[in-house]
Design a protein around this motif. Sequence first.
Motif, PDB file in Angstrom:
ATOM      1  N   MET A 154      -0.526 -39.057  -2.116  1.00  0.00           N
ATOM      2  CA  MET A 154      -1.196 -40.217  -2.799  1.00  0.00           C
ATOM      3  C   MET A 154       0.115 -41.211  -3.111  1.00  0.00           C
ATOM      4  O   MET A 154      -0.391 -42.359  -3.165  1.00  0.00           O
ATOM      5  N   ARG A 155       1.397 -40.771  -3.158  1.00  0.00           N
ATOM      6  CA  ARG A 155       2.218 -41.628  -3.369  1.00  0.00           C
ATOM      7  C   ARG A 155       2.221 -42.849  -2.291  1.00  0.00           C
ATOM      8  O   ARG A 155       2.571 -43.912  -2.453  1.00  0.00           O
ATOM      9  N   PHE A 156       1.771 -42.383  -1.030  1.00  0.00           N
ATOM     10  CA  PHE A 156       1.774 -43.574  -0.114  1.00  0.00           C
ATOM     11  C   PHE A 156       0.428 -43.968   0.381  1.00  0.00           C
ATOM     12  O   PHE A 156       0.301 -44.680   1.348  1.00  0.00           O
ATOM     13  N   TYR A 157      -0.681 -43.871  -0.570  1.00  0.00           N
ATOM     14  CA  TYR A 157      -1.771 -44.213  -0.229  1.00  0.00           C
ATOM     15  C   TYR A 157      -1.648 -45.993  -0.181  1.00  0.00           C
ATOM     16  O   TYR A 157      -1.068 -46.880  -1.265  1.00  0.00           O
ATOM     17  N   ARG A 158      -1.876 -46.492   1.020  1.00  0.00           N
ATOM     18  CA  ARG A 158      -2.091 -48.163   1.187  1.00  0.00           C
ATOM     19  C   ARG A 158      -0.305 -48.523   0.881  1.00  0.00           C
ATOM     20  O   ARG A 158      -0.372 -49.901   0.807  1.00  0.00           O
ATOM     21  N   ARG A 159       0.673 -47.640   1.085  1.00  0.00           N
ATOM     22  CA  ARG A 159       1.848 -48.164   0.985  1.00  0.00           C
ATOM     23  C   ARG A 159       2.682 -47.471   2.143  1.00  0.00           C
ATOM     24  O   ARG A 159       3.931 -47.188   1.776  1.00  0.00           O
ATOM     25  N   GLN A 160       2.293 -47.480   3.248  1.00  0.00           N
ATOM     26  CA  GLN A 160       2.801 -47.005   4.381  1.00  0.00           C
ATOM     27  C   GLN A 160       2.760 -48.198   5.438  1.00  0.00           C
ATOM     28  O   GLN A 160       1.763 -48.658   5.840  1.00  0.00           O
ATOM     29  N   ALA A 161       3.826 -48.610   6.001  1.00  0.00           N
ATOM     30  CA  ALA A 161       3.864 -49.669   6.992  1.00  0.00           C
ATOM     31  C   ALA A 161       3.887 -48.853   8.543  1.00  0.00           C
ATOM     32  O   ALA A 161       4.224 -47.614   8.607  1.00  0.00           O
ATOM     33  N   PHE A 162       3.250 -49.579   9.391  1.00  0.00           N
ATOM     34  CA  PHE A 162       3.277 -49.228  10.969  1.00  0.00           C
ATOM     35  C   PHE A 162       3.956 -50.323  11.722  1.00  0.00           C
ATOM     36  O   PHE A 162       3.809 -51.538  11.812  1.00  0.00           O
ATOM     37  N   HIS A 163       4.775 -49.789  12.741  1.00  0.00           N
ATOM     38  CA  HIS A 163       5.488 -50.574  13.690  1.00  0.00           C
ATOM     39  C   HIS A 163       5.194 -49.983  15.064  1.00  0.00           C
ATOM     40  O   HIS A 163       5.325 -48.969  15.158  1.00  0.00           O
ATOM     41  N   ASP A 164       4.506 -50.727  16.013  1.00  0.00           N
ATOM     42  CA  ASP A 164       4.238 -50.236  17.185  1.00  0.00           C
ATOM     43  C   ASP A 164       5.402 -49.878  18.205  1.00  0.00           C
ATOM     44  O   ASP A 164       6.434 -50.666  18.036  1.00  0.00           O
ATOM     45  N   TYR A 165       5.243 -48.918  18.825  1.00  0.00           N
ATOM     46  CA  TYR A 165       6.412 -48.545  19.709  1.00  0.00           C
ATOM     47  C   TYR A 165       6.634 -49.522  20.726  1.00  0.00           C
ATOM     48  O   TYR A 165       5.689 -50.162  21.576  1.00  0.00           O
TER      49      TYR A 165
END
Length: 256
Positions: free
Chosen positions: A135-146
């Motif tokens: 829950m700490r990371f709900y909608r709070r995680q970024a993504f960077h494509d390889y």
Amino acid sequence: MASEYADRPAHIPAAEWKARVDLAACYRMVARLGLDDLIYNHISMRVPGHEDQFLLNPYGFLFGEITASSLVRIDIEGNKLDDTPYTVNKAAFVIHGAIHKAVHDASCVLHTHSDASTAISCQKDGLLPLTQFAMRFYRRQAFHDYEGVAIDMDEQARIIADLADNRVMLMRNHGIMTLGRTPGEAFMLLYYFERAARIQLDLQASGADLLIPPHEVCEKAARQFWENKGDILIAGEREWPAFLRQLDREGSDYRR
């Protein structure tokens, strides 16, 4: 508990030595939990009082070998600032350096290839809000494509843009990066994410129907963590001293 300054060389200021001790402990804890990758990966930390100086692991050392005195002080380009026999992986630091420059309070940047988090980085939606750990990371995680091995300077701008104001980034098909005001915070964000990721993978492997709470509940829980509701503190503030005591009881030489 042993003094943080007991083995401090005379030429190293007390604030820098404390930072070295905490950073060395962070390397040891990552190794202790099996979240490291041989001599690879990095945890960098800004030298207190110097916006453009950083501490980094000597290249070729296992995380479990890192000590306060073996950490290498470098500038934003990865150049060594001290007379030391150790080298650093200068190319890898370009990514860490960019984040330190762009995020003022990111004193510590931690990057690993830990198994569960790396597996989750390969899933389209990343970490799902299945457990309280997540829950700490709900909608709070970024993504960077390889884009291949992250050593090209022009990738810096895309990493910073993808990171936005998040404290955790999944580097697709690669690993995870966490940002902390302290090594303790960066470590605990990794710890909680990895726990949540392992549970998610176990649930998916079981074939069971997954129960995800409503958006309102997930968002409430996330805000409780990030806004320190009730007796919730910044990640690492309560846990980190306990980890140091554990390392000391075990006779670890990380303070050396």
